[in-house]
Scaffold this motif. Structure first.
Motif: not given
Length: 294
Positions: A112-127
């Motif tokens: 999975d490649t996510l959009p480059e938005i600060d704070g997004l990857k850290e919350r993947w699968g959690q919120s």
């Protein structure tokens, strides 16, 4: 030793594919790199008898049950190269080990490649999630944000109102036309055209104009691609999706290369544990059929 079947990927689809084969007393080698796609999620939902159970618990229990079959071999490693030969398929691992199988099942999943938005990857699968069927119910009809990655995100935005009050944030990825705006309104979704600066808190969206929109959860469509080069190395057909690429299979999960099968997220457009398990069961049974009848 030449195995009857080599399965690349030991997550839900790979283990499910192995079961009909080992129960037919066929020799099976599973090569697994240890990175399940849903490893970031705390709980899995919608899988019979396992609703709300942690994904690693489901995988571990399946692994124990599978290991009880004497014709199964499991090794940890990443397959990096494949070649078709007279005796089947030669698979090389990154560490130099090589194995041969008469048949090959690709169950290695997606990246999975996510959009480059600060704070997004850290919350993947959690919120931050991709599947409303997997995670929507737990948001308890609360506030839901859908982050756009392109026109494909309209599908997400039109689905999510069944799980809560939905706000669609295209984030400059595309501009909904008049018909799409009308569709959103008909579903009760709110359109927010501001640009996202970062994700903070649990699922708070801070816009570049300084506003902060608070949500109970966020959904975003990732860009996906097979997590292994093996299919392309063997010449298997790969198709383009609106949000990435996947391996092409027929209704029996065989790829365009005879005796190479693919199942799970790498070979279907929707990803969830129940769908991966069903896909794997079909691939394993169909693969066994070719061992019996050619």
């Amino acid at each position: 030793m030449t195995y009857d079947v080599i399965i690349i990927g030991g997550s839900y689809a790979g283990m499910s594919a192995a079961f009909p084969l080992v129960r037919a007393r066929r020799s099976v080698l599973i090569i697994d790199g240890g990175k399940r796609r849903n490893r970031f999620a705390s709980h899995s939902h919608g899988f019979l008898t396992q609703d709300g159970v942690a994904p690693d618990v489901i995988a571990a229990q399946a692994g124990v049950q599978l290991a009880a079959y004497p014709t199964l071999t499991w090794i940890e490693g990443n397959a990096s190269r494949a070649e078709k030969g007279e005796d089947g398929f030669a698979i090389a691992l990154e560490d130099g080990r090589e194995f041969v199988g008469k048949r090959l099942i690709l169950a290695h999943g997606l990246t999975d490649t996510l959009p480059e938005i600060d704070g997004l990857k850290e919350r993947w699968g959690q919120s931050v999630f991709h599947c409303p069927y997997c995670h929507g119910y737990e948001l308890d009809q609360g506030q839901i944000g859908v982050i756009g990655v392109g026109a494909i995100s309209m599908h997400h935005a039109l689905m999510l109102p069944d799980w809560g009050q939905t706000t669609f944030l295209p984030n400059g990825s595309f501009e909904p036309d008049a018909n799409q705006v009308a569709q959103l309104a008909a579903r009760g979704a709110v359109l927010e055209t501001g640009t996202i600066a970062e994700i903070t808190g649990r699922a708070d969206v801070r816009l570049t104009d300084g506003r902060v929109l608070s949500f109970d959860g966020l959904f975003v469509a990732s860009i996906v691609a097979p997590s292994s080069p093996i299919a392309e190395q063997l010449g298997c057909a790969i198709e383009d999706l609106p949000n990435g690429r996947q391996i092409v299979t027929d209704e029996m999960k065989q790829t365009s290369v005879p005796h190479v099968f693919a199942c799970g997220d790498a070979a279907r457009a929707a990803g969830s544990v129940p769908l991966a398990v069903g896909d794997g069961a079909m691939a394993g049974a169909a693969c066994h059929r070719t061992l019996m009848f050619g």
